[in-house]
Every structure is written in structure tokens, then in C-alpha cells.
Write a protein that holds these residues in place. Sequence first.
Motif, mmCIF file in Angstrom:
data_model
loop_
_atom_site.group_PDB
_atom_site.id
_atom_site.type_symbol
_atom_site.label_atom_id
_atom_site.label_comp_id
_atom_site.label_asym_id
_atom_site.label_seq_id
_atom_site.Cartn_x
_atom_site.Cartn_y
_atom_site.Cartn_z
ATOM 1 N N ALA A 61 0.949 -1.156 -0.036
ATOM 2 C CA ALA A 61 -0.183 -0.080 0.225
ATOM 3 C C ALA A 61 0.922 1.250 0.062
ATOM 4 O O ALA A 61 1.911 1.298 0.631
ATOM 5 C CB ALA A 61 -1.043 0.067 1.184
ATOM 6 N N LEU A 62 0.526 2.138 -0.778
ATOM 7 C CA LEU A 62 1.115 3.335 -0.831
ATOM 8 C C LEU A 62 0.187 4.589 -0.194
ATOM 9 O O LEU A 62 -0.829 4.789 -0.850
ATOM 10 C CB LEU A 62 1.528 3.723 -2.239
ATOM 11 C CG LEU A 62 2.133 5.199 -2.539
ATOM 12 C CD1 LEU A 62 3.545 5.451 -1.886
ATOM 13 C CD2 LEU A 62 2.347 5.237 -3.920
ATOM 14 N N ASP A 63 0.623 5.237 0.723
ATOM 15 C CA ASP A 63 -0.372 6.295 1.390
ATOM 16 C C ASP A 63 0.224 7.534 0.955
ATOM 17 O O ASP A 63 1.223 7.952 1.644
ATOM 18 C CB ASP A 63 -0.434 6.194 2.786
ATOM 19 C CG ASP A 63 -1.310 6.825 3.696
ATOM 20 O OD1 ASP A 63 -2.003 7.912 3.103
ATOM 21 O OD2 ASP A 63 -1.405 6.834 4.914
ATOM 22 N N ILE A 64 -0.278 8.348 0.024
ATOM 23 C CA ILE A 64 0.319 9.621 -0.159
ATOM 24 C C ILE A 64 -0.373 10.857 0.554
ATOM 25 O O ILE A 64 -1.624 10.961 0.792
ATOM 26 C CB ILE A 64 -0.412 9.785 -1.763
ATOM 27 C CG1 ILE A 64 -0.132 9.093 -2.643
ATOM 28 C CG2 ILE A 64 -0.039 11.309 -2.283
ATOM 29 C CD1 ILE A 64 1.017 8.501 -3.305
ATOM 30 N N GLY A 65 0.716 11.498 1.057
ATOM 31 C CA GLY A 65 0.337 12.642 2.021
ATOM 32 C C GLY A 65 -0.103 12.132 3.411
ATOM 33 O O GLY A 65 -0.724 12.891 4.165
ATOM 34 N N GLY A 66 0.274 10.754 3.749
ATOM 35 C CA GLY A 66 -0.045 10.429 5.080
ATOM 36 C C GLY A 66 0.688 10.498 6.000
ATOM 37 O O GLY A 66 0.465 9.632 7.215
ATOM 38 N N ALA A 67 1.515 11.492 6.331
ATOM 39 C CA ALA A 67 2.552 11.481 7.361
ATOM 40 C C ALA A 67 1.724 11.585 8.679
ATOM 41 O O ALA A 67 2.356 11.143 9.779
ATOM 42 C CB ALA A 67 3.446 12.442 7.158
ATOM 43 N N GLY A 68 0.703 12.571 8.711
ATOM 44 C CA GLY A 68 0.050 12.695 9.818
ATOM 45 C C GLY A 68 -1.307 11.987 10.305
ATOM 46 O O GLY A 68 -1.961 12.196 10.924
ATOM 47 N N SER A 69 -1.345 10.800 9.326
ATOM 48 C CA SER A 69 -2.412 9.940 9.244
ATOM 49 C C SER A 69 -2.285 8.824 10.026
ATOM 50 O O SER A 69 -1.147 8.176 10.083
ATOM 51 C CB SER A 69 -3.077 9.769 7.914
ATOM 52 O OG SER A 69 -3.876 9.004 7.649
ATOM 53 N N PRO A 70 -3.338 8.276 10.897
ATOM 54 C CA PRO A 70 -3.177 6.781 11.643
ATOM 55 C C PRO A 70 -3.522 5.720 10.233
ATOM 56 O O PRO A 70 -3.520 4.609 10.757
ATOM 57 C CB PRO A 70 -4.264 7.004 12.398
ATOM 58 C CG PRO A 70 -5.412 7.974 11.917
ATOM 59 C CD PRO A 70 -4.588 8.914 11.264
ATOM 60 N N LEU A 71 -3.674 5.971 9.170
ATOM 61 C CA LEU A 71 -4.328 5.106 8.240
ATOM 62 C C LEU A 71 -3.062 4.034 7.716
ATOM 63 O O LEU A 71 -3.392 2.724 7.762
ATOM 64 C CB LEU A 71 -4.872 5.846 6.989
ATOM 65 C CG LEU A 71 -5.301 4.899 5.916
ATOM 66 C CD1 LEU A 71 -6.390 4.012 6.289
ATOM 67 C CD2 LEU A 71 -5.720 5.431 4.671
ATOM 68 N N ASP A 104 -0.331 -2.083 -4.849
ATOM 69 C CA ASP A 104 -1.511 -2.973 -5.134
ATOM 70 C C ASP A 104 -2.446 -1.786 -4.708
ATOM 71 O O ASP A 104 -3.796 -1.694 -5.299
ATOM 72 C CB ASP A 104 -1.866 -4.019 -4.028
ATOM 73 C CG ASP A 104 -0.855 -5.155 -4.619
ATOM 74 O OD1 ASP A 104 -0.915 -5.716 -5.549
ATOM 75 O OD2 ASP A 104 0.103 -5.751 -3.703
ATOM 76 N N LEU A 105 -2.380 -1.088 -3.700
ATOM 77 C CA LEU A 105 -3.276 -0.028 -3.130
ATOM 78 C C LEU A 105 -2.707 1.330 -2.830
ATOM 79 O O LEU A 105 -1.548 1.350 -2.448
ATOM 80 C CB LEU A 105 -4.080 -0.499 -1.715
ATOM 81 C CG LEU A 105 -4.755 0.408 -1.219
ATOM 82 C CD1 LEU A 105 -6.053 0.598 -1.908
ATOM 83 C CD2 LEU A 105 -4.914 -0.046 0.412
ATOM 84 N N VAL A 106 -3.172 2.355 -3.647
ATOM 85 C CA VAL A 106 -2.554 3.669 -3.488
ATOM 86 C C VAL A 106 -3.844 4.448 -2.710
ATOM 87 O O VAL A 106 -5.109 4.504 -3.368
ATOM 88 C CB VAL A 106 -2.148 4.179 -4.956
ATOM 89 C CG1 VAL A 106 -1.792 5.740 -4.837
ATOM 90 C CG2 VAL A 106 -1.117 3.428 -5.497
ATOM 91 N N VAL A 107 -3.597 4.897 -1.790
ATOM 92 C CA VAL A 107 -4.571 5.845 -1.125
ATOM 93 C C VAL A 107 -4.092 7.313 -0.955
ATOM 94 O O VAL A 107 -2.996 7.571 -0.447
ATOM 95 C CB VAL A 107 -4.535 5.303 0.535
ATOM 96 C CG1 VAL A 107 -5.707 6.162 1.303
ATOM 97 C CG2 VAL A 107 -5.120 3.671 0.322
#
Length: 143
Positions: A61-71, A104-107
Amino acid sequence: MLPLTKFMAAGDLAALAPELAVVDILFGEGQHPARRWEYGLALKAAEQTKPQGPRLPGGSALDIGGAGSPLGGILLEAGWTVHVVDPRVNYTLHDYSYSGRAADLVVCVSVIEHVLYLEVFIAVLVRVVLPAGTLFLTSDCWD
């Protein structure tokens, strides 16, 4: 499409489907309660995207811009290999895309409203999603 907005009253948020919300998460400063539904829907997308076969149990999984996110942490706990791309803390999507990696997953939760060159950004997102993968995007709605 769910029209979530930071201007929603608490009563409006209560009208949203509670089974789609992630309720047991800690919010950082500035996180709006509507994020509970964005993260919940992202996790639904992750469930539907889990690759089958010889790959990692949860996939990548790739979390774009998620540095401050719990995701990212939630996805890690669910067995995903997670990479967070956030220019505030590590590197840019452009750097990631040229590394040859894909996921597989880009969020991308509530990031695209901050992007200057949206067409280029979307094209790069599409490039880093593996075939049969999922690209999950949300955007804040402003009244």
C-alpha cells in the motif's frame, strides 16, 4: 461518492453509515471527524484489493500525504506493507514513481485539493498502481 465536508455539523456526521466509519482511532491536531469515514472507506477498498496468491498477505500500500494520518498504521496492522509518501517528512510522489516501485493499493485521502498540477498528479498515481490494484482518492468538499 460521499459528500463529506469539514463544514458538516455533528448531526450530519451522525447520519452517515456508522458501519463505514473507523471509530477506534486517535486523531492528531486538526483532523476532522469526517476522516473516520474516509479512513473507513479506504479500509473497505483495501479489503477488496487484497491480492491473492504468492504475494505478501496484505499486499503493498502507498499512502500519499499520510504522514499525519493513522491510516498507514491501521493498514500495517492489517498485514499490508505500507510506504508513506509525504514531502513534509520524506520524499515526493515523483521520487517514488521514478524508483520503479508500484503498489496494489494507492490511498490519497484529502490531498488532491492541495495539488497544483492535478492532471500530472493523477497520471503519476495511475502509473504507481499495479494492474488490478485500487486507487482510492478523496477530496475535501468546501461549501
